[in-house]
Design a protein around this motif. Structure first.
Motif, PDB file in Angstrom:
ATOM      1  N   HIS A   1       7.364  -2.357   0.225  1.00  0.00           N
ATOM      2  CA  HIS A   1       6.274  -2.604   1.182  1.00  0.00           C
ATOM      3  C   HIS A   1       5.882  -4.071   1.211  1.00  0.00           C
ATOM      4  O   HIS A   1       5.612  -4.636   2.287  1.00  0.00           O
ATOM      5  CB  HIS A   1       5.054  -1.748   0.821  1.00  0.00           C
ATOM      6  CG  HIS A   1       5.269  -0.278   1.011  1.00  0.00           C
ATOM      7  ND1 HIS A   1       5.872   0.254   2.130  1.00  0.00           N
ATOM      8  CD2 HIS A   1       4.949   0.790   0.219  1.00  0.00           C
ATOM      9  CE1 HIS A   1       5.925   1.575   2.037  1.00  0.00           C
ATOM     10  NE2 HIS A   1       5.370   1.924   0.876  1.00  0.00           N
TER      11      HIS A   1
ATOM     12  N   ASP B   1       4.032  -5.149   4.548  1.00  0.00           N
ATOM     13  CA  ASP B   1       3.312  -3.948   4.979  1.00  0.00           C
ATOM     14  C   ASP B   1       2.158  -3.704   3.993  1.00  0.00           C
ATOM     15  O   ASP B   1       2.241  -2.871   3.083  1.00  0.00           O
ATOM     16  CB  ASP B   1       4.267  -2.746   5.021  1.00  0.00           C
ATOM     17  CG  ASP B   1       3.642  -1.532   5.684  1.00  0.00           C
ATOM     18  OD1 ASP B   1       2.439  -1.590   6.019  1.00  0.00           O
ATOM     19  OD2 ASP B   1       4.345  -0.520   5.860  1.00  0.00           O
TER      20      ASP B   1
ATOM     21  N   SER C   1       0.480  -0.053   3.924  1.00  0.00           N
ATOM     22  CA  SER C   1       1.228   0.973   3.185  1.00  0.00           C
ATOM     23  C   SER C   1       1.149   0.732   1.686  1.00  0.00           C
ATOM     24  O   SER C   1       1.035   1.672   0.891  1.00  0.00           O
ATOM     25  CB  SER C   1       2.688   0.989   3.640  1.00  0.00           C
ATOM     26  OG  SER C   1       2.788   1.322   5.021  1.00  0.00           O
ATOM     27  N   ALA C   2       1.214  -0.546   1.285  1.00  0.00           N
ATOM     28  CA  ALA C   2       1.123  -0.861  -0.142  1.00  0.00           C
ATOM     29  C   ALA C   2      -0.247  -0.455  -0.700  1.00  0.00           C
ATOM     30  O   ALA C   2      -0.348   0.111  -1.799  1.00  0.00           O
ATOM     31  CB  ALA C   2       1.380  -2.340  -0.377  1.00  0.00           C
TER      32      ALA C   2
ATOM     33  N   GLN D   1       8.770   1.163  -4.845  1.00  0.00           N
ATOM     34  CA  GLN D   1       8.084   1.456  -3.593  1.00  0.00           C
ATOM     35  C   GLN D   1       7.150   0.328  -3.182  1.00  0.00           C
ATOM     36  O   GLN D   1       7.107  -0.077  -2.006  1.00  0.00           O
ATOM     37  CB  GLN D   1       7.304   2.764  -3.751  1.00  0.00           C
ATOM     38  CG  GLN D   1       6.712   3.306  -2.452  1.00  0.00           C
ATOM     39  CD  GLN D   1       6.047   4.649  -2.659  1.00  0.00           C
ATOM     40  OE1 GLN D   1       6.046   5.189  -3.752  1.00  0.00           O
ATOM     41  NE2 GLN D   1       5.482   5.183  -1.591  1.00  0.00           N
TER      42      GLN D   1
END
Length: 231
Positions: free
Chosen positions: A114, A119, A122-123, A110
């Motif tokens: 990101h 991103d 989001s991370a 995940q």
């Protein structure tokens, strides 16, 4: 990073469990005292064989765990606390300092997604929602990137600073175990010194006339040191 509620719960459950085990073991260790044999009337002197002499010799008294604890005196209580706390911390560290809890390999795909998409928000959200050694350090680096941009040197510096801080926090419970291992023998030695003082006071008051009682007092005084070394 502060310990999670789950880790604190595991620690207190371990302490309560170990305390219960101690009290159960001391109750099971109770043994009835041997009944003294009735004195026999004087008989005609006969030759005493080695087997009969061994049977007639006084038998060593058995001591239960609770009796051993009580004879040790006041310092056995802080030693009991050190023992329970030390074992509880060992169990807590075993549960908390696992690779899957520190590095969180389940979050790697995940986070990689990101970061490939740049991103950062989001991370950072993933890191903040899943606190661990890896995510806390990565979150600091990503926070620095939002300020200075993707400067590799600045991000590495931020990660080094964060890793030092995080490792100090994770090693704190281990340092407590080391402290207990150092303090416990000192407490036991203090109890032994206190007991030896009582023994010498007895000598000063004429206790040399009863060497058995003096030897018993000195033996009892050594129990705290034994307990401290065991811890």
């Amino acid at each position: 990073m502060k310990p999670s509620n789950k880790n604190l719960l595991n620690f207190f459950v371990a302490v309560a469990l170990l305390t219960g085990i101690f009290w159960i073991s001391q109750s099971l260790a109770q043994q009835p005292a041997p009944t003294p044999t009735a004195a026999t009337p004087a008989a005609t002197p006969t030759a005493v064989t080695p087997a009969a002499a061994a049977a007639a010799a006084p038998q060593a008294k058995s001591m239960t765990l609770w009796q051993w604890f009580v004879i040790g005196g006041w310092c056995m209580w802080p030693l009991l606390f050190c023992s329970v706390a030390g074992i509880g911390l060992v169990i807590r560290n075993e549960l908390a300092l696992q690779r899957k809890r520190l590095l969180r390999p389940d979050l790697t795909p995940q986070l990689e997604t990101h970061l490939r998409n740049f991103d950062v928000a989001s991370a950072r959200q993933v890191c903040q929602e899943n606190p661990s050694l890896l995510t806390n350090i990565l979150d600091v680096a990503l926070e620095r990137s939002q300020v200075v941009g993707f400067d590799v040197d600045m991000m590495e510096e931020a990660m080094e600073e964060a890793s030092t801080e995080q490792m100090a926090q994770y090693l704190s419970p281990i340092n407590l175990v080391n402290t207990i291992a150092v303090v416990a023998p000192m407490i036991g030695l203090l109890g032994t010194v206190s007991g030896m003082i009582k023994a010498f006071v007895g000598i000063g008051m004429g206790g040399m006339g009863e060497p058995e009682m003096l030897a018993n007092t000195i033996g009892d005084a050594l129990i705290p040191t034994e307990a401290g070394l065991l811890i």
